[in-house]
Design an enzyme around this catalytic site. Sequence first.
Site, short mmCIF file in Angstrom:
data_model
loop_
_atom_site.label_atom_id
_atom_site.label_comp_id
_atom_site.label_asym_id
_atom_site.label_seq_id
_atom_site.Cartn_x
_atom_site.Cartn_y
_atom_site.Cartn_z
N GLY A 13 106.29 83.27 46.46
CA GLY A 13 104.87 83.63 46.57
C GLY A 13 104.72 85.11 46.24
CB THR A 42 100.63 83.37 46.58
OG1 THR A 42 101.40 83.91 47.65
CG2 THR A 42 99.93 84.48 45.83
CG ASP A 220 111.28 75.63 55.41
OD1 ASP A 220 110.88 74.85 56.28
OD2 ASP A 220 111.32 75.34 54.20
NE ARG A 288 89.03 83.31 57.44
CZ ARG A 288 89.90 83.52 56.49
NH1 ARG A 288 91.17 83.38 56.72
NH2 ARG A 288 89.49 83.86 55.30
CG HIS A 349 93.51 79.38 56.35
ND1 HIS A 349 93.46 78.79 55.11
CD2 HIS A 349 93.25 80.70 56.15
CE1 HIS A 349 93.19 79.71 54.20
NE2 HIS A 349 93.07 80.88 54.80
CG LEU A 390 96.48 87.19 48.96
CD1 LEU A 390 95.45 86.94 47.85
CD2 LEU A 390 97.80 86.51 48.60
P1 FAD Z 1 103.79 81.88 49.95
O1 FAD Z 1 102.85 82.26 48.88
O2 FAD Z 1 103.43 80.72 50.78
O3 FAD Z 1 105.19 81.59 49.31
C1 FAD Z 1 106.24 81.05 50.08
C2 FAD Z 1 107.35 80.66 49.14
O4 FAD Z 1 108.52 80.34 49.86
C3 FAD Z 1 107.05 79.44 48.30
O5 FAD Z 1 107.50 79.68 46.99
C4 FAD Z 1 107.89 78.34 48.94
O6 FAD Z 1 108.25 77.31 48.07
C5 FAD Z 1 109.09 79.15 49.37
N1 FAD Z 1 109.88 78.55 50.45
C6 FAD Z 1 109.46 78.21 51.69
N2 FAD Z 1 110.48 77.70 52.40
C7 FAD Z 1 111.58 77.73 51.60
C8 FAD Z 1 112.92 77.33 51.75
N3 FAD Z 1 113.38 76.76 52.88
N4 FAD Z 1 113.77 77.50 50.70
C9 FAD Z 1 113.33 78.03 49.54
N5 FAD Z 1 112.06 78.42 49.34
C10 FAD Z 1 111.20 78.27 50.35
N6 FAD Z 1 94.89 85.24 51.85
C11 FAD Z 1 94.19 86.28 51.34
O7 FAD Z 1 94.50 87.44 51.63
N7 FAD Z 1 93.15 86.05 50.50
C12 FAD Z 1 92.76 84.80 50.13
O8 FAD Z 1 91.83 84.64 49.36
C13 FAD Z 1 93.47 83.70 50.67
N8 FAD Z 1 93.10 82.44 50.36
C14 FAD Z 1 93.84 81.40 50.84
C15 FAD Z 1 93.50 80.10 50.46
C16 FAD Z 1 94.25 79.03 50.91
C17 FAD Z 1 93.87 77.64 50.50
C18 FAD Z 1 95.35 79.26 51.76
C19 FAD Z 1 96.16 78.12 52.28
C20 FAD Z 1 95.69 80.55 52.15
C21 FAD Z 1 94.94 81.63 51.69
N9 FAD Z 1 95.28 82.94 52.04
C22 FAD Z 1 94.55 83.97 51.51
C23 FAD Z 1 96.52 83.23 52.74
C24 FAD Z 1 97.55 83.70 51.69
O9 FAD Z 1 97.41 82.94 50.52
C25 FAD Z 1 98.99 83.57 52.17
O10 FAD Z 1 99.12 84.09 53.45
C26 FAD Z 1 99.92 84.33 51.23
O11 FAD Z 1 99.73 83.88 49.92
C27 FAD Z 1 101.35 84.15 51.64
O12 FAD Z 1 102.17 84.68 50.65
P2 FAD Z 1 103.74 84.65 50.86
O13 FAD Z 1 104.34 85.28 49.66
O14 FAD Z 1 104.06 85.18 52.18
O15 FAD Z 1 104.10 83.09 50.92
C1 SIN Z 2 89.10 82.32 51.81
O1 SIN Z 2 88.95 82.49 50.60
O2 SIN Z 2 88.21 81.97 52.58
C2 SIN Z 2 90.46 82.54 52.37
C3 SIN Z 2 90.66 83.98 52.50
C4 SIN Z 2 91.80 84.25 53.43
O3 SIN Z 2 92.38 83.35 54.01
O4 SIN Z 2 92.07 85.45 53.59
#
Ligand code: FAD
Ligand code: SIN
Length: 520
Positions: A13, A42, A220, A288, A349, A390
Amino acid sequence: MHKKTDFLVIGSGLAGLIFALKVADHGKVCLVTKTKLSESTTSYAQGGIAAVMYPPDSVDKHVKDTMECGRGLGNEKMVRLIIGESRKRIDDLIDMGTQFDTDKDGKFDLGREGGHSEYRVLHHKDNTGKEIIRALEDKVRAHKNIEIYENHFAVEIITQHHQGQVVTKHYPGIKCFGVYVLNPENNTVSAFLAKKTLLATGGAGMVYNTTTNPYIATGDGIAMAHRAKGIIENMEFVQFHPTSLYNPNENPSFLITEAIRGFGAVLKNYKGEEFMHKYDKRESLAPRDIVARAIDQEMKISGEDHVYLDCTHLDHEELIQGFPNIYKKCLSLGIDIRKDKIPVVPAAHYMCGGIKTDEHGQSSIINLYSAGECASTGMHGSNRMASNSLLEALVMANRAAEHALTETYKIKIADNIPEWYSEGTVLNEEMILVTQSLKEVQTIMSNYVGIVRSNLRLKRALNRLNLIFRETENLYIESVLSTKLCELRNIISVAYLIIKHAMKRDNSIGLHYTLDHPEK
Ligand code: FAD
Ligand code: SIN
């Protein structure tokens, strides 16, 4: 088989990709991700990424809003540090090719969401996450120092425990030597050994039966760090997004971004009446936790399964231009958002808690960093403000990378790590043993440990979870390793942590609301 590298990154991500790109110019990187590289939470982010871009916004205002949303439980030093770096890191993203929407004067078209007192959310229409990952994926795939392992599953963090030492949570100086990784295609587990390891495995929405999170969100990293005796904190603060599309047969639930409320959409009950004024003066744009609880309450009063989000009064052309995916999605279900109200319901969420880290993203385990949703930096307190996630992932992955680079020269890759050992020989031919337990955990968590909790509900949840825990551990010991079984185990661990942390809190605050101590 052992694999050796300078940097090991688990997760693709935003957090994982930023860290990988930042360190790759200085050493070999292995990037492990459990499905394809682009599949992460993401990629589903809609609303955007919060940052201080122009006056009248300021770091002070963004800090104040963030602290207020977190009801004062955030760590102000961390909040200020992350927000203070927001502009620089956004510039990095743009340099890497991310395109954010601009207005007719070429300035960034900033949106607003719940809790924000200013317009400060950069976005790319209503699919900001996809755009960010598009840009970063190109860079990562092109980098000669990054080896990508798609469809590989991280199973356990390697510590002194694997060298035969007894490691309890009080064991001093627990060290991470890398991670055991499963290749499900040939059922082999390899030790990926590294000088520095980053866990960027995202959230855990799959702990609940209604979630906006994709299937990968099974907690995980948090579960692995917990098993390795790392410190996990704030797990009681599970954020429910107020507005996922009500479509009972769809899992995960489709998100209706909060940005649409920032654009003027309002919440209404099943009779078509506005109700948010009864709960908060910020109405539909309150933080929220407040909005989700208000909807929950309205649904309890009416006995209906959802409320509505009304966009019909908004400029139709601008609405469709700004939110093309939501328009298309709703239309595919026969809902024309220009004329029809959108049925919405809260869904799990975001996980505010996780692996405790310091200002450099270091966990309590030496040489193990964590960034993004699986980490707990102190940014969100008891409730995350929209679009701060993000931002936190971006800034903290960068900080972790900078810190890791200052230390790798003095670390030697461990050379006395054993091969993965498991007694399990049974090929599990009854997936029902896993899928039914998963459904049970999700139902327990949704019914007893959701938006509103009580001591009685938490106790019941724990009792029921204990049985599933014991059955699953037995299955794990006797079975050949599989991704689904590992995920179930991790989901159970995360559920356990949520319940335990919720039991320890004796007040209602932010996302933890208990009937035994209602908020004053
Ligand atoms: P992720 O993007 O979830 O990436 C995790 C990665 O780890 C993935 O590639 C997964 O496959 C990998 N992984 C997991 N477990 C394992 C394992 N055991 N072995 C190998 N790989 C593994 N936040 C905002 O700030 N703005 C927004 O507009 C927003 N919109 C959102 C909309 C939705 C629908 C959702 C669900 C969330 C939203 N969020 C938003 C929250 C935000 O998207 C996430 O918190 C953020 O993207 C997390 O990024 P990350 O890199 O931590 O993890
Ligand atoms: C949304 O677009 O409502 C999600 C934004 C976030 O989870 O930060």
